[in-house]
Design an enzyme around this catalytic site. Structure first.
Site, PDB file in Angstrom:
ATOM      1  N   ASP A 105       0.700  -1.224   0.087  1.00  0.00           N
ATOM      2  CA  ASP A 105       0.113  -0.013   0.196  1.00  0.00           C
ATOM      3  C   ASP A 105       0.785   1.081  -0.164  1.00  0.00           C
ATOM      4  O   ASP A 105       1.969   0.995   0.344  1.00  0.00           O
ATOM      5  CB  ASP A 105      -1.067   0.074   1.212  1.00  0.00           C
ATOM      6  CG  ASP A 105      -0.364  -0.105   2.664  1.00  0.00           C
ATOM      7  OD1 ASP A 105       0.900  -0.778   2.598  1.00  0.00           O
ATOM      8  OD2 ASP A 105      -0.686   0.833   3.578  1.00  0.00           O
ATOM      9  N   GLU A 126      -0.232  -1.008   5.580  1.00  0.00           N
ATOM     10  CA  GLU A 126       0.921  -0.672   6.582  1.00  0.00           C
ATOM     11  C   GLU A 126       0.930   0.909   6.956  1.00  0.00           C
ATOM     12  O   GLU A 126       1.220   1.076   8.053  1.00  0.00           O
ATOM     13  CB  GLU A 126       2.246  -0.843   5.949  1.00  0.00           C
ATOM     14  CG  GLU A 126       3.466  -0.787   6.961  1.00  0.00           C
ATOM     15  CD  GLU A 126       4.382   0.438   7.156  1.00  0.00           C
ATOM     16  OE1 GLU A 126       4.686   0.690   7.938  1.00  0.00           O
ATOM     17  OE2 GLU A 126       3.956   1.361   6.077  1.00  0.00           O
TER      18      GLU A 126
END
Lengths: 366, 366
Positions: B86, B140
């Protein structure tokens, strides 16, 4: 062909005010005409009409939303009675209502009870001992540069000439003389931003504020006796703010400090003193209003005190009396409202204090 | 009669990724599939399909938006290569573009360059020296409780077993071992509210913060050497806030303090230390994440260091290596991205570092 427009007469309803009525009833009537700052015109119109119709011995003029009136009897002394007619925003506390001796509603204490006492006495004392000037003004509760008294000072300075000014701000029926000045400064500490995981690359501006707060904590304020009134000064942080994010060493911290100073200091002297206290720091002035000396040694002030049968105390909050003091006029805060209730949802006034204040002022002026 | 609805086939386009391509080209391909936290599915689908089609020697599974793959060759040691897929929100910096040796775009440094190196090596090293586990995980960059690695730890713990974990977070191609812990506390001072014109009736909570800031200023942080890595601690105010209004003595002040601590302290020990420093103050913990010991004495870590030909440095920021350290797995940050460019609009990666990192890891794993 243009459509025909019916001609219409716009009727503006100006409430009737009976200035000769009991000042408690008059307070309720004033309160029931909403007059939030900037929207005082309906109340101004009502006051102007009532004064013109019911007090023909007074010269009446308008200045914007302010209404002024005065006698011209050639007396030795002139007493000015001043009150703002605007209120803070209504907090679901209109119309007024009575609960026993208390009258509730927005503006009861701050300061339509004072306005009512002044208007009633000016209308009913057709042969006062001193010449009288009434100043009902607008926009006291908002930014200083919109204050109606300031406008009158610029445009109609001769209307503010007097030997004593009595401002009807709430004092609970006690005499509060002069007022303290107020100074607000922002003190900035500086540093260098860095990630808090590598804080040795930064320089924490918030840590640098420790010394600013330590100087505030160590500060010993003065108590100053002037004309028997003790002014207690105070130097206080009213705000502190610093921080960028939870993982960043802040590069700026701002401490906002409010100095309330006794009226023996001028505004400039107050600022110089605060600059001394925070020597070495970056300082920005955001607000500075001079105090007002009590002026109680003036004969007119002595006569007023004698009429009250009490002694004067220092006024701690800043009020428009400082404008009169700056003009060299002894100025006193004296109003039936309760200062602790000003601007509250449960604002009310003790009707017994309204009556007592009316009696005192009638004794002094009558 | 109901209107006829034309039957439609919804075609979801899964981009083709060539894992055997040059890792720089693969980085650009990964960057060009947007994958802001919570919206990684298209990239997950592409990675899953590419691994299944181009790396038949790997066992591949999905866990939500995470993609996991591993060899089962019965080697003595297992190396886990982990990277989040991400990114932070796109800042008008997609699609990627090249400028000389630099590749620009959201996620280039943090951390799709690392993902590309790992995916390329796992796909092309069909007979690696160590068993390999690939963990490409989601979320994250947002709240810790949505972190995909945390979910995998709870739901698929056997997939995290390894003798060494290499996390591809940006380190500029250097080896950063372990990580510091982070603790955030709010320290509150209390007082009594009063009008600043009558400040002696109040008790200024902001003034009381002087001592908190003084302790921060006087604090001496430790430098701790562990396995040759020096962890520099830091105790910093990251925010301070207090104040009610410009004329009110504040009754509360909050100092937010961030403690970055070396991994020789447990989370509990770090908190006990901060409680000691601020003994006597009201303290609230708002964030506490343990650090990670570097674990460089482990044979697998020594072999990796030998392959890089360099020494390790301490990682200062907190990363997901602490999750592996908590499982007793030596864990290293090693990625081609530039940590100083993470989350910036001008994020980019040096393609030469991508190639160098690929060579180092191929030497270690091949």
């Amino acid at each position: 062909m243009r459509p025909r427009v019916a001609s219409a007469t716009v009727t503006t309803t100006v409430p009737m005010l009976d200035l000769t009525a009991d000042p408690v009833e008059l307070t309720a009537a004033l309160v029931d005409v909403p007059s939030v700052s900037g929207a005082e015109a309906t109340l101004s119109d009502a006051l102007e009409r009532a004064l013109r119709e019911q007090a023909p011995h007074l010269e009446v003029i308008r200045s914007g939303a302010a209404v002024l009136a005065r006698t011209r009897l050639g007396r030795d002394q002139r007493v000015l009675l001043a009150g703002h007619i605007d209120t803070v925003p209504i907090a679901d506390n209109l119309p007024s209502h009575r609960e026993g001796d208390l009258l509730y509603g927005c503006g009861t204490s701050d300061m339509k009870a004072g306005d009512a006492v002044f208007a009633h006495l000016a209308a009913t004392l057709t042969e006062p001992r001193h010449d009288l000037t009434l100043v009902f003004y607008d926009c006291e509760e908002i930014e200083a540069d919109r204050n109606g008294l300031g406008r009158i000072e610029r445009e109609l300075p001769e209307w503010l000439r007097a030997d004593l000014a009595i401002l009807g701000e709430p004092t609970g029926g006690t005499v509060e003389a002069g007022c303290q000045g107020t100074l607000r400064v922002e003190i900035r500490t500086h540093g260098r931003r860095a990630h808090s995981a590598r804080s040795w690359l930064g320089d924490n501006a918030v840590h640098h504020a420790a010394e600013v707060l330590a100087r505030l904590g160590a500060y010993s304020p003065r108590d100053v006796d002037i004309d028997g009134c003790v002014y207690r000064e105070g130097l206080q942080a009213v705000r502190i703010a610093g921080g960028v994010a939870g993982n960043v060493v802040p590069d700026e911290c701002v401490v906002t400090v409010n100095f309330r100073f006794a009226p023996d200091r001028s505004a400039d002297a107050a600022l110089a003193h605060v600059r001394d206290v925070f020597a070495g720091y970056d300082l920005t002035v955001t607000d500075l209003s001079p105090g007002a000396l009590p002026g109680l040694t003036a004969p007119s002030a002595q006569q007023f005190l004698a009429a009250t049968g009490t002694t004067a105390h220092a006024k701690y909050g800043w009020t428009d009396v400082s404008r009169f003091a700056a003009l060299g006029i002894p100025a006193i805060n004296y109003g039936p409202g309760d200062p602790n209730l000003a601007h509250t949802r449960e604002e009310h006034v003790d009707t017994r204090v309204i009556n007592r204040s009316t009696d005192v002022l009638r004794r002094f002026l009558g």
